[in-house]
Design an enzyme around this catalytic site. Structure first.
Site, PDB file in Angstrom:
ATOM      1  N   VAL A  73      -9.910  -0.839  -7.796  1.00  0.00           N
ATOM      2  CA  VAL A  73     -10.398   0.698  -7.083  1.00  0.00           C
ATOM      3  C   VAL A  73     -11.761   0.852  -7.460  1.00  0.00           C
ATOM      4  O   VAL A  73     -12.731   0.838  -6.595  1.00  0.00           O
ATOM      5  CB  VAL A  73      -9.502   1.674  -7.633  1.00  0.00           C
ATOM      6  CG1 VAL A  73     -10.103   2.999  -7.080  1.00  0.00           C
ATOM      7  CG2 VAL A  73      -8.120   1.456  -7.142  1.00  0.00           C
ATOM      8  N   LEU A 315       7.590  -2.687   7.868  1.00  0.00           N
ATOM      9  CA  LEU A 315       9.165  -3.094   8.247  1.00  0.00           C
ATOM     10  C   LEU A 315       9.366  -4.451   8.266  1.00  0.00           C
ATOM     11  O   LEU A 315      10.190  -5.083   8.854  1.00  0.00           O
ATOM     12  CB  LEU A 315       9.162  -2.544   9.473  1.00  0.00           C
ATOM     13  CG  LEU A 315       9.252  -0.848   9.936  1.00  0.00           C
ATOM     14  CD1 LEU A 315       9.558  -0.686  11.231  1.00  0.00           C
ATOM     15  CD2 LEU A 315      10.526  -0.259   8.879  1.00  0.00           C
ATOM     16  N   CYS A 325       0.836  -1.109  -7.608  1.00  0.00           N
ATOM     17  CA  CYS A 325       0.884   0.240  -7.424  1.00  0.00           C
ATOM     18  C   CYS A 325       2.257   0.788  -6.602  1.00  0.00           C
ATOM     19  O   CYS A 325       2.777   1.660  -7.324  1.00  0.00           O
ATOM     20  CB  CYS A 325      -0.155   0.337  -5.775  1.00  0.00           C
ATOM     21  SG  CYS A 325      -1.758  -0.207  -6.166  1.00  0.00           S
TER      22      CYS A 325
HETATM   23  C1  UGA Z   1      -0.811  -0.231  -1.993  1.00  0.00           C
HETATM   24  C2  UGA Z   1      -0.872   0.940  -0.573  1.00  0.00           C
HETATM   25  O1  UGA Z   1      -0.450   0.069   0.564  1.00  0.00           O
HETATM   26  C3  UGA Z   1      -2.153   1.546  -0.509  1.00  0.00           C
HETATM   27  O2  UGA Z   1      -2.471   2.307   0.735  1.00  0.00           O
HETATM   28  C4  UGA Z   1      -2.639   2.041  -1.875  1.00  0.00           C
HETATM   29  O3  UGA Z   1      -3.830   2.731  -2.023  1.00  0.00           O
HETATM   30  C5  UGA Z   1      -2.392   1.174  -3.100  1.00  0.00           C
HETATM   31  O4  UGA Z   1      -0.966   0.498  -2.796  1.00  0.00           O
HETATM   32  C6  UGA Z   1      -2.799   1.839  -4.272  1.00  0.00           C
HETATM   33  O5  UGA Z   1      -1.859   2.538  -4.679  1.00  0.00           O
HETATM   34  O6  UGA Z   1      -3.392   1.386  -4.999  1.00  0.00           O
HETATM   35  P1  UGA Z   1      -1.187  -2.519  -2.252  1.00  0.00           P
HETATM   36  O7  UGA Z   1      -0.220  -2.547  -3.389  1.00  0.00           O
HETATM   37  O8  UGA Z   1      -2.568  -3.220  -2.435  1.00  0.00           O
HETATM   38  O9  UGA Z   1      -1.435  -1.271  -1.613  1.00  0.00           O
HETATM   39  O10 UGA Z   1      -0.414  -3.566  -0.950  1.00  0.00           O
HETATM   40  P2  UGA Z   1       0.330  -3.558  -0.041  1.00  0.00           P
HETATM   41  O11 UGA Z   1      -0.188  -4.123   1.113  1.00  0.00           O
HETATM   42  O12 UGA Z   1       0.665  -1.971   0.209  1.00  0.00           O
HETATM   43  O13 UGA Z   1       1.707  -4.195  -0.171  1.00  0.00           O
HETATM   44  C7  UGA Z   1       2.341  -3.864  -1.280  1.00  0.00           C
HETATM   45  C8  UGA Z   1       3.906  -4.745  -1.372  1.00  0.00           C
HETATM   46  O14 UGA Z   1       4.822  -4.378  -0.502  1.00  0.00           O
HETATM   47  C9  UGA Z   1       3.562  -6.283  -1.248  1.00  0.00           C
HETATM   48  O15 UGA Z   1       4.404  -6.693  -2.179  1.00  0.00           O
HETATM   49  C10 UGA Z   1       4.030  -6.717   0.211  1.00  0.00           C
HETATM   50  O16 UGA Z   1       4.430  -7.802   0.052  1.00  0.00           O
HETATM   51  C11 UGA Z   1       5.335  -5.480   0.128  1.00  0.00           C
HETATM   52  N1  UGA Z   1       5.627  -5.260   1.815  1.00  0.00           N
HETATM   53  C12 UGA Z   1       4.559  -4.786   2.500  1.00  0.00           C
HETATM   54  C13 UGA Z   1       6.717  -5.795   2.104  1.00  0.00           C
HETATM   55  O17 UGA Z   1       7.442  -6.382   1.609  1.00  0.00           O
HETATM   56  N2  UGA Z   1       6.948  -5.590   3.395  1.00  0.00           N
HETATM   57  C14 UGA Z   1       6.440  -4.760   4.244  1.00  0.00           C
HETATM   58  O18 UGA Z   1       6.321  -4.793   5.629  1.00  0.00           O
HETATM   59  C15 UGA Z   1       5.086  -4.609   3.816  1.00  0.00           C
END
Ligand code: UGA
Length: 501
Positions: A73, A315, A325
């Site tokens: 961050v 989704l 996070c």
């Molecule tokens: C997440 C949030 O999306 C950010 O907005 C936030 O700022 C950040 O956490 C934080 O708190 O610092 P991030 O952890 O980088 O961001 O990743 P994401 O893209 O949100 O994905 C998180 C997890 O969910 C991943 O393992 C991804 O593979 C999974 N995911 C995401 C799914 O399994 N399905 C989906 O449809 C989307």
């Protein structure tokens, strides 16, 4: 993201200042929080006005910014501010990290970040070891320190407290302290109280300061896009003085600014991450039923996502969410709710569904291969998602550990994530081989598992891969591949919540 593009985007932003200002949602009254106080702590403080001379200096960017914490961050935030023309000092309590930055190296993978570091290093971005000096020099301080979790799920705020105490000892004039780390509600109040308390210990008069809560919404892998093109900026403040500075800081961004009270801003961050986690767990639950009745969850997601009230994002059913996070913030939010006696059983289920994904996936692998002992399995993807080398709380790592426990031999490839050699189970197994390519990983494998949705996995030479494998079996934990195409390449193909082919 090429730096040239970034600069163009920024200069575009700069030329649109007046139109940006008109798009920024401003409360009609001095401060929205003042009209709708949630509780006593959210009530707007009155009588705090910004020294016009200081405001003029801020408008001219003639004050320094210090960013405390140079992680996923802090570093993108610092370099984003440097790109806007601010003089930024970057500090971190982990000295080797500062050494690396001073040498022009970013210690983790984030697209575009190293180029941006090279552009600003030694010019208007200075990574420095001297935390106290940086605090004294700067007028605006961003707190981006780590908030790991305790075994109870509670957020460990010791780094936040340590930073607040150091700031207290170095207060040498007005400062705005902006909390950006993800923290539970009322942490900003604690930061304020801590600074006051420790600053009072010294004999000098305590200079004025404000604390604001400005949660980050950066996604790893696209952090710079989020920095330069935020969808919204949320900021909790306690008085008009802090609001004025925040609005000045964020004026160049074409994004609405939501001004709230301190705790409200903190809750917004936790609620946003928990809501997104909930969407993912929801679709995973639906995916389980789809498998049982022969429906296709990707089509279901498309169908429900077309309703604008639901939306198509987050989704994607698969092996679960991970990273530093969602899992951590979800637990911290549940912990906070329980501490205050609120019923958060919904979010407990969100977490339980996510954790159960490993078992659901393992069942699929066992169902396809029967005995896993001594089977060779190709694993594509260790990172918790594409675009990062981060494997913290990665569902892929959990599956790797389970497969090793069952005695499989693993041939693993990830385009960026480095093997976590400190992980004792992985290190000692002797049954894990890190490969240079997907093709190498596929050699002699009885099955190939897709565990991270790196887009390049879609375009692999699948026919060649099939020829190298012992058995032509692909189990896609992320629904990344086109079932028809992979079937045509000669594979048996299993995925999540879609009919098997
Ligand atoms: C997440 C949030 O999306 C950010 O907005 C936030 O700022 C950040 O956490 C934080 O708190 O610092 P991030 O952890 O980088 O961001 O990743 P994401 O893209 O949100 O994905 C998180 C997890 O969910 C991943 O393992 C991804 O593979 C999974 N995911 C995401 C799914 O399994 N399905 C989906 O449809 C989307």
């Amino acid at each position: 993201m090429p730096s040239r593009g970034l600069l163009l985007n920024l200069s575009r932003s700069a030329t649109c200042l007046s139109s940006v200002a008109s798009q920024v949602s401003r409360p009609e009254v001095p401060l929205a929080v003042g009209t709708h106080p949630l509780n006593e702590a959210e009530r707007l403080e009155t009588g705090f006005t910004l020294d016009p001379q200081l405001f003029e200096k801020i408008q001219k960017k003639d004050v320094k910014i210090a960013v405390l914490g140079m992680g996923h961050v802090g570093l993108p935030t610092a370099l984003g501010l440097a790109s806007l023309g601010w003089d930024v000092l970057g500090t971190d309590s982990f000295a080797p990290l500062i050494d690396k930055l001073q040498a022009g190296t970013v210690p983790f993978y984030e697209p575009g970040l190293e180029q941006l570091l090279h552009e600003h290093l030694g010019a208007n971005f200075q990574p420095v070891h001297d935390l106290e000096g940086a605090i004294r020099e700067a007028t605006i301080l961003f707190l981006c320190v780590g908030t790991p979790q305790k075994s109870s799920g509670e957020a460990d705020l010791s780094q936040v407290e340590a930073a607040a105490r150091t700031i207290a000892n170095q207060l040498n004039g007005y400062k705005l302290i902006i909390e950006k780390s993800t923290v539970p509600a009322i942490t900003a109040q604690w930061i304020k109280r801590t600074i006051r308390r420790y600053a009072r210990n010294s004999e000098r008069e305590v200079p004025d300061f404000d604390v604001a809560s400005n949660p980050e919404f950066l996604q790893e892998g696209v952090a710079l896009k989020n920095v330069f093109h935020p969808e919204r900026i949320v900021c909790g403040v306690q008085n008009d003085r802090a609001r004025q500075i925040i609005e000045e800081l964020y004026r160049p961004f074409e994004a609405p600014i939501l001004i709230t009270g301190l705790s409200t801003a903190e809750i917004i961050k936790h609620a946003a991450n928990s809501f997104l986690s909930m969407k993912i767990s929801f679709i995973k639950m639906v995916a389980d039923l789809c498998e049982l009745v022969g429906a296709d969850v990707t089509e279901v997601a498309k169908g429900i996502g077309m309703d604008h009230r639901i939306g198509p994002d987050f989704l994607q059913a698969g092996i679960g969410f991970g990273g530093y996070c969602f899992p951590k913030d979800l637990r911290a939010f549940i912990y906070l709710a329980e501490e205050h006696g609120a019923d958060f059983s919904l979010l407990k289920q969100v977490e339980a569904i996510n954790i159960h994904r490993t078992e659901v996936f393992m069942k699929k692998v066992r169902g396809a291969l029967w005995v896993l002992h001594d089977k060779t399995i190709a694993v594509l993807g260790l990172a918790f998602k594409p675009g990062t080398d981060d494997t913290r709380e990665s569902p892929s790592m959990r599956i790797v550990e389970e497969l090793l426990k069952e005695g499989s031999t693993l041939r693993v490839f990830d385009p960026k994530a480095l093997p976590l050699l400190e992980n004792a189970l992985l290190k000692d197994s002797g049954k894990l081989m890190f490969c240079e390519s997907a093709l190498e990983a596929a050699n002699t494998a009885h099955a190939l598992l897709v565990l991270t949705e790196w887009p390049e996995f879609r375009d692999l030479p699948w026919s060649t891969i099939r020829d190298r494998m012992e058995l032509p079996l692909v189990i896609d934990g992320r629904n990344l591949l086109d079932p028809q195409a992979i079937r045509e390449a000669g594979f048996e193909y299993l995925s999540m919540g879609r009919p098997d082919l």
